[in-house]
Design a protein around this motif. Structure first.
Motif, short mmCIF file in Angstrom:
data_model
loop_
_atom_site.label_atom_id
_atom_site.label_comp_id
_atom_site.label_asym_id
_atom_site.label_seq_id
_atom_site.Cartn_x
_atom_site.Cartn_y
_atom_site.Cartn_z
N GLU A 109 0.82 -1.22 0.00
CA GLU A 109 0.00 0.00 0.00
C GLU A 109 0.85 1.26 0.00
OE1 GLU A 109 -2.23 -3.37 0.80
OE2 GLU A 109 -0.54 -2.63 2.02
N THR A 110 2.04 1.20 0.62
CA THR A 110 2.90 2.38 0.66
C THR A 110 3.74 2.52 -0.61
OG1 THR A 110 4.62 1.12 1.82
CG2 THR A 110 3.06 2.37 3.17
N HIS A 111 3.91 1.43 -1.36
CA HIS A 111 4.69 1.47 -2.59
C HIS A 111 3.73 1.21 -3.76
CE1 HIS A 111 7.68 0.91 0.51
NE2 HIS A 111 8.63 1.17 -0.35
N LYS A 112 3.00 2.25 -4.13
CA LYS A 112 1.95 2.11 -5.14
C LYS A 112 2.49 2.11 -6.56
CE LYS A 112 -1.47 4.37 -2.17
NZ LYS A 112 -2.44 5.48 -2.03
N GLN A 113 3.63 2.74 -6.79
CA GLN A 113 4.17 2.86 -8.13
C GLN A 113 5.36 1.92 -8.31
OE1 GLN A 113 2.58 4.79 -10.31
NE2 GLN A 113 1.18 5.49 -8.70
N VAL A 114 5.68 1.60 -9.56
CA VAL A 114 6.88 0.81 -9.87
C VAL A 114 7.69 1.55 -10.92
CG1 VAL A 114 5.79 -1.40 -9.32
CG2 VAL A 114 5.72 -0.54 -11.67
N ALA A 115 8.99 1.33 -10.88
CA ALA A 115 9.89 1.92 -11.86
C ALA A 115 11.00 0.94 -12.16
CB ALA A 115 10.47 3.24 -11.34
N GLY A 116 11.47 0.94 -13.39
CA GLY A 116 12.59 0.08 -13.79
C GLY A 116 13.80 0.92 -14.15
N VAL A 117 14.97 0.47 -13.74
CA VAL A 117 16.21 1.21 -14.00
C VAL A 117 17.16 0.30 -14.77
CG1 VAL A 117 18.16 2.44 -13.00
CG2 VAL A 117 15.92 2.55 -11.89
N ASP A 118 17.50 0.70 -15.99
CA ASP A 118 18.48 -0.02 -16.80
C ASP A 118 19.79 0.75 -16.75
OD1 ASP A 118 18.95 -2.11 -19.15
OD2 ASP A 118 19.77 -0.19 -19.82
N VAL A 119 20.87 0.10 -16.32
CA VAL A 119 22.17 0.75 -16.23
C VAL A 119 23.04 0.34 -17.40
CG1 VAL A 119 22.10 0.96 -13.72
CG2 VAL A 119 23.08 -1.08 -14.74
N GLY A 120 23.92 1.23 -17.79
CA GLY A 120 24.78 0.95 -18.92
C GLY A 120 25.97 1.89 -18.94
N MET A 121 26.74 1.83 -20.04
CA MET A 121 27.92 2.69 -20.17
C MET A 121 27.66 3.87 -21.09
SD MET A 121 31.03 -0.08 -20.12
CE MET A 121 30.13 -1.33 -21.05
N ARG A 122 26.80 3.69 -22.11
CA ARG A 122 26.44 4.83 -22.94
C ARG A 122 25.59 5.81 -22.13
NH1 ARG A 122 25.16 0.47 -26.56
NH2 ARG A 122 26.64 0.27 -28.27
N TYR A 123 24.59 5.26 -21.45
CA TYR A 123 23.78 6.02 -20.50
C TYR A 123 23.94 5.36 -19.14
CZ TYR A 123 21.61 8.32 -24.50
OH TYR A 123 21.39 9.05 -25.64
N LEU A 124 24.31 6.15 -18.13
CA LEU A 124 24.52 5.57 -16.81
C LEU A 124 23.26 4.88 -16.31
CD1 LEU A 124 26.66 8.28 -14.99
CD2 LEU A 124 27.41 6.15 -16.02
N ARG A 142 11.91 -0.68 -19.57
CA ARG A 142 10.49 -1.05 -19.54
C ARG A 142 10.30 -2.51 -19.17
NH1 ARG A 142 7.55 2.19 -24.61
NH2 ARG A 142 7.81 4.29 -23.69
N ASN A 143 11.18 -3.37 -19.66
CA ASN A 143 11.08 -4.79 -19.28
C ASN A 143 11.36 -4.97 -17.78
OD1 ASN A 143 10.38 -5.98 -21.76
ND2 ASN A 143 12.49 -5.89 -22.47
N ILE A 144 12.31 -4.23 -17.25
CA ILE A 144 12.59 -4.30 -15.82
C ILE A 144 11.40 -3.80 -15.02
CG2 ILE A 144 14.07 -3.38 -13.97
CD1 ILE A 144 16.32 -3.27 -16.10
N ALA A 145 10.77 -2.72 -15.50
CA ALA A 145 9.59 -2.18 -14.81
C ALA A 145 8.45 -3.20 -14.80
CB ALA A 145 9.13 -0.88 -15.49
#
Length: 410
Positions: free
Chosen positions: A193-208, A382-385
């Motif tokens: 209930e306190t974590h209503k949203q989700v987000a995915g973070v893709d890390v890399g070398m071109r974009y951190l 998006r796949n991670i999310a």
């Protein structure tokens, strides 16, 4: 739920206190190398109890360490050998599975401890006094040293935060001592209930980092400003090392750590932006353990291949992950690890997965099944999310989080 942060306290020492602390550091390092050599010669021991029983008296007699420090040395050496044994076993599995042909050589000789950083146990080796002073144990007895630090960290220490072990760290270029203190902070227990949203973070070398949510929001965090400075530092170090004069050596000491501090500061900025953009969210991070074993390095000795290998070996994704994790907890969010397999090769629209979806391993994603086209790093985010959303739905339905929260503090 507890979050561990590290308070960096600057010690304002007198010349006598400086000498006592430095002498203690060097004696501690010498004792680490002695115990490491003993462990190597006796079957590469990793059992801290057996190491302590065998070396405690010699540590006290030869290096004159206080009793608690003499107990900390075998524990630290034992932990180092355990980590190396884990890498050896994982490498054996990867070689058997054909993921790598390179044999891990970390235990071919006794590990040598170079850094003089030593560990202090709270209320045994060090205690805090009034008026921002700390009592620290040395070979010559205790010294009381004034300290300064980040105002919020100092306030936590003075207001009775749960204090753990600390490390005495010496900044050689600046000739300055710092005390790195572990502080445990209480945070609210997470619920669906306190974590209503989700987000995915893709890390890399071109974009951190590239972030994506289920609402279609996305953010790109570029690391381009680091690359030219890192390459300049590498060229400068190479020239100075080739020169080899005393002035060149002094210059190498002066610039040491500059690139590391630049990357650390950039990771701090990026992680803070990500956490502030996604409050009260479940943040999914890729599980990238042993990624260097799974990815083949470029072979050859030309400048382009050496540059590519140097850039890849300095990819600080683990540091960025840890910063996102502990900052998320401080801002009522939580980071978890999700499966990283084929995140940038799977189509988020139809689910088709193949290597051909990323032509020439570039930044373009083109699905061979439904012709869906998008930036490859955004596809990964998006796949991670989506995988994070599945974990949250399972958490909400069963009341149990099916993965372990990634709560590494600094």
């Amino acid at each position: 739920m507890q979050t561990v942060v590290t308070a960096k306290l600057k010690l304002n020492t007198t010349p006598e206190q400086f000498k006592a602390l430095r002498t203690t550091q060097l004696a501690y390092r010498d004792s680490l190398n002695y115990v490491s050599q003993y462990a190597f010669e006796h079957g590469k021991l990793s059992n801290a109890v057996r190491l302590q029983d065998a070396t405690y008296e010699e540590i006290r007699l030869r290096f004159h360490l206080p009793s608690q420090m003499a107990c900390s040395v075998p524990r630290q050496v034992g932990a180092s050998y355990k980590a190396l044994w884990t890498k050896v076993k994982n490498n054996a599995v990867h070689r058997k599975e054909g993921k790598t042909k390179k044999r891990y050589k970390g235990l071919d000789k006794a590990p040598k401890f170079i850094s003089p950083t030593l560990t202090y146990q709270y209320k045994k080796d060090y205690t805090f006094k009034k008026e921002q002073q700390v009592s620290i144990l040395t070979l010559e007895g205790r010294v009381i040293v004034p300290y300064t630090g980040y105002n919020k960290h100092v306030a936590l220490i003075q207001r009775g935060a749960e204090i753990g072990a600390s490390k005495l760290w010496y900044d050689k270029p600046k000739k300055q001592f710092y005390l790195l203190v572990s502080l445990a902070i209480e945070t609210a227990d997470p619920t669906p209930e306190t974590h209503k949203q989700v987000a995915g973070v893709d890390v890399g070398m071109r974009y951190l980092a590239v972030t994506a949510t289920m609402q279609g929001d996305c953010t790109f965090h570029s690391g381009k400003q680091i690359v030219p400075k890192a390459n300049h530092s590498a060229r400068l170090r190479k020239r100075l090392q080739k020169k080899g004069t005393r002035s060149a050596t002094r210059r190498l000491v002066a610039i040491s750590g500059r690139e590391r501090r630049l990357k650390q500061n950039t990771n701090h900025v990026v992680s803070k932006r990500i956490v502030l953009q996604h409050p009260q969210s479940l943040i999914g991070l890729e599980h990238l353990t042993d990624i260097r074993e799974r990815i083949k390095r470029r072979k050859g000795k030309n400048a382009k291949q050496r540059k590519a290998n140097r850039t890849f070996s300095k990819w600080s994704f683990a540091e960025l992950h840890s910063m996102i994790a502990y900052k998320a907890l401080l801002h009522r969010s939580m980071a978890i690890k999700v499966d990283a397999n084929s995140t940038s090769q799977a189509c988020p629209k139809c689910g088709h997965t193949c290597k051909e979806n990323r032509p020439n391993k570039g930044l373009l994603f083109f699905c061979q099944n439904c012709q869906y086209t998008l930036h490859a790093d955004l596809v990964g985010a998006r796949n991670i999310a989506m995988r994070t959303l599945l974990i949250r739905q399972d958490w909400r339905g069963t009341g149990l989080l099916s993965v372990r929260a990634f709560c590494v503090g600094r």
